[in-house]
Design an enzyme around this catalytic site. Structure first.
Site, short mmCIF file in Angstrom:
data_model
loop_
_atom_site.label_atom_id
_atom_site.label_comp_id
_atom_site.label_asym_id
_atom_site.label_seq_id
_atom_site.Cartn_x
_atom_site.Cartn_y
_atom_site.Cartn_z
CG HIS A 1 -1.70 1.12 1.18
ND1 HIS A 1 -3.01 1.06 0.74
CD2 HIS A 1 -1.57 2.52 1.65
CE1 HIS A 1 -3.56 2.46 0.86
NE2 HIS A 1 -2.91 3.16 1.43
CB CYS A 2 1.93 3.34 -2.63
SG CYS A 2 3.36 4.71 -2.80
N PRO A 3 1.63 5.18 0.36
CG PRO A 3 2.79 5.69 2.11
CD PRO A 3 2.97 4.64 1.09
#
Lengths: 580, 141
Positions: free
Chosen positions: A137-139
């Site tokens: 999950h890429c912020p």
């Protein structure tokens, strides 16, 4: 009327989620705009106008990939319909093993999405969805990176690195030519932009390099960081060139959510055609009445024999769900049978998967904020305690132990791909999460990644790791015990429940050696019968059972010293584990 | 002409559902198990069923194939900053349409007359092929 595939329920609005992506957008667009306004005019005059055009193309490419990575559905699986989960949760295994190119891979049951996660799929705790080929999950894009948008994410990294190099490089050219006029606003802005570019270059380039290696090796970030293939073989790789072309050149994968469903225009009415029955089938039919049910129940019983009621609830397990949804047809566990005939059964994997409506009862595995790791194998203690669990659980677990080279802390902090269910155990949050969803790995809070096993390991390597696991498990039991004390009911209420559960277990496992309920450590005789299961540390052995194909369980049974004591102390009432 | 009760029969009731799972032996390529489920033994020919699943597997393999079509599509997408996706249908989507048509046709010709219905696996995230088995009331008379 056409119907849209149902999407996940709306999540609460959390403004903090948008901070990193807003910052990233601001820096990217802002710095580039300044570069174009202050540095490029001179560059196009002094050298040629190709330079700003080239930079514009690179910037647009970067922006396009950024947008695609941000807004594209990563490959979210729709929740399974109720009908799919027709097995009695009470008897259904938590894991299903499947053989992929000769390697045993475990598929875990996702209690949120109600299906067994396909290989490489993982549940993102931030997005609360199972994502296909989950990477992370890429912020910075506020999105999961999965099968559908990995390509854009990867190209975004490549183009961003190129863009940063270009901006820095051309800025440097400008500054070198204006050494005498560095006090002009143009020069100042150029230098500021260079600083920003230089600052971001290190992490971005590092991440890019990391992903280049991942693409070449055919791994996802999730697999790399949880060490799934360390010392083992990756069944998902097709060679470097094929891996690269698969990422860059395969056709855009379809989305599963928000699709228009075609309504069946087909009329189905009896009388129905029937295939001709053979003699044997006719005979079997006559003899069949009533037998099929028995056959089925023995199968489920035998599966329970192997089932370690490892983490029993404080409450007695619920009665099996009545299978009356579709009466009248012989019930055959298609899900189970198809897998049972194709892959060797994994005895220790038969854990009970609690039914859906008992929100609390344990899917503790998902309790890990990071993965759905089974080693906790602790089912929650029931509804009344859920509040304490929930509050304990919301803390984000820092992934201090999982730094890969070239990656920044921030990009991995949100690698949390597993949602702890609301009711699931906070126990997991006490442990450092660092395992993969399908793998047993033990991580004691102090030591990083010690003694985990990969499902892809051969049995031998797994055996060697047993020693490590034992050590790891000993430390495991202490936080566990602490948790138990905090949460479990007073010991006095433990024993009756324990008795009840033991009774229950014994009912199901008639073939087992008689177990002494009061002894926490199983007798050698009992131990030789089946793999140990109950305390979480013991769960390590599950990893091993995964990695070998059908080897007899008895060889792999670490009995961590801690486990026995915990059992004696907390009692099953604490909801911790099944008695042996 | 009077309407007899026969003409106004409602759709048959659902008796059970069988789920054909994915076959992961070759990795994450989209393939379904061709193993014939036991619940369908009395409803349809094994050969027929396996033929349907094999055909579906071929169609999905075609959709995921790394061929010239997908290369060109990828290049075009890059060059147009992905705006081409607004007007053009991807190769996979085209194949999915083909698959949907195939399933519809199979349902019409083969499965519905036998009291079965195939659900397009895309509705289940390409995880299972759902086969709905309808109750054969004619048997109970």
């Amino acid at each position: 009327l056409p119907v849209l595939t149902a999407s996940a329920p709306p999540r609460p609005f959390r403004p903090s989620r948008y901070v990193p992506v807003s910052a990233a957008t601001t820096f990217l667009v802002g710095s580039t705009t300044l570069f174009f306004c202050f540095t490029c005019p001179w560059l196009s005059e002094y050298f040629s106008s190709v330079i700003p055009i080239y930079n514009a193309v690179i910037f647009l490419f970067t922006l396009a990939n950024f947008c695609m990575a941000t807004f594209m559905d990563p490959g979210v699986f729709p929740r399974a319909e109720e009908d799919e989960d027709k097995e009695d949760d009470f008897r259904a295994p938590l894991y299903k093993t499947v053989e992929i190119k000769g390697i045993q891979v475990r598929m875990k049951w996702c209690s949120t999405c109600r299906f067994y996660r396909p290989p490489r799929c993982s549940h993102c705790s931030v997005c609360d969805n199972c994502v296909e080929d989950f990477d992370h999950h890429c912020p910075w894009v506020n999105n999961c990176i999965g099968r559908r948008n990995y390509r854009y994410f990867f190209l975004f990294l490549l183009s961003l690195t190129t863009h940063i190099i270009d901006v820095f490089g051309f800025g440097l050219v400008y500054v070198l030519h204006h050494r005498q006029q560095l006090d002009t606003p143009h020069a100042a802005v150029t230098m500021a932009v260079m600083c920003v570019a230089g600052l971001f270059f290190v992490p971005v380039a590092g991440l890019t390099g990391f992903h280049i290696v991942l693409v070449a090796r055919g791994r996802t970030t999730n697999e790399q960081v949880t060490g799934k293939f360390r010392g083992g073989v990756n069944p998902f790789t097709n060679g470097c060139l094929r891996n690269i072309s698969h990422v860059l050149c395969s056709s855009q994968a379809p989305r599963y959510m928000g699709r228009w469903r075609s309504q069946q225009a087909v009329e189905v009415q009896p009388p129905f055609l029937r295939p001709p029955l053979t003699e044997a089938q006719l005979e079997a039919k006559i003899l069949d009445n009533g037998i099929q049910n028995d056959r089925h129940s023995t199968r489920s019983k035998s599966s329970l024999d192997q089932m370690e009621s490892q983490s029993a609830d404080a409450e007695p397990p619920p009665p099996p769900k009545p299978e009356l949804r579709y009466p009248g047809l012989p019930r055959a566990d298609t899900e189970e049978s198809s897998l049972l005939t194709e892959a060797p059964p994994t005895p220790s994997m038969y854990k009970y998967r609690p039914p859906f409506n008992r929100g609390m009862s344990g899917y503790s595995l998902t309790g890990r904020s990071y993965t759905s790791y089974p080693s906790s194998l602790v089912l929650s203690t029931g509804g009344s305690r859920s509040s304490s669990l929930r509050s304990a659980h919301t803390a984000h677990n820092p992934l201090t132990t999982l730094q890969s080279e070239g990656t920044t802390d921030t990009s991995y902090k949100s690698l949390a791909n597993q949602t702890p269910r609301n009711g699931s155990l906070s126990y997991d949050s006490l442990l450092t999460p660092s395992e993969s969803p399908e793998f047993e790995s033990v991580v004691s809070p102090s030591s990083p990644l010690q003694g985990y096993t990969s499902p892809f390991l051969s049995a031998q390597i797994a055996q060697q790791r047993e020693g490590q696991l034992l050590q790891g498990s000993a430390t495991f039991s202490s936080p566990h015990r602490a948790y138990l004390r905090a949460v479990s009911p007073p010991p006095s209420s433990g024993p009756p429940e324990t008795q009840h559960l033991l009774q229950h277990n014994q009912d199901f496992s008639s073939s087992r050696a008689p177990r002494n309920p009061s002894s926490s450590s199983s007798s050698p005789g009992a131990r030789s019968l089946e793999p140990p299961v109950s305390p979480p540390p013991r769960g390590l052995s599950l990893g091993k059972s995964l990695s070998y194909t059908g080897e007899a369980g008895p060889q792999h049974k670490p009995r961590p010293a801690g486990g026995g004591t915990v059992l004696g102390g907390g009692g099953v009432g604490g909801g911790q584990q099944a008695p042996q | 002409m009077t309407h007899s009760l026969q003409d106004m029969r409602p759709q048959a009731a659902v008796a059970a559902k069988v789920f054909i799972q994915r076959d992961y032996t070759n990795g994450t390529v989209c393939q379904f198990q061709t193993k014939f489920p036991s619940e369908l033994e009395t409803r349809i020919d094994k050969q027929q069923f396996e033929e349907t699943v094999r055909m579906l597997n071929n169609l999905y393999a075609e959709a995921e194939k790394l061929g010239s079509q997908s290369y060109i599509e990828g290049c075009l997408a890059c060059l147009t900053a992905y705006t081409v996706f607004l007007c053009m249908e991807t190769h996979y989507e085209k194949m999915l349409k083909k698959i949907a048509k195939y399933i519809q046709e199979q349902n019409d010709k083969i499965y519905a007359p036998r009291g079965l219905l195939l659900t397009d696996p895309i509705e289940r995230g390409l995880r299972v092929i759902e086969v709905t088995i309808f109750e054969d009331r004619s048997l109970t008379r």
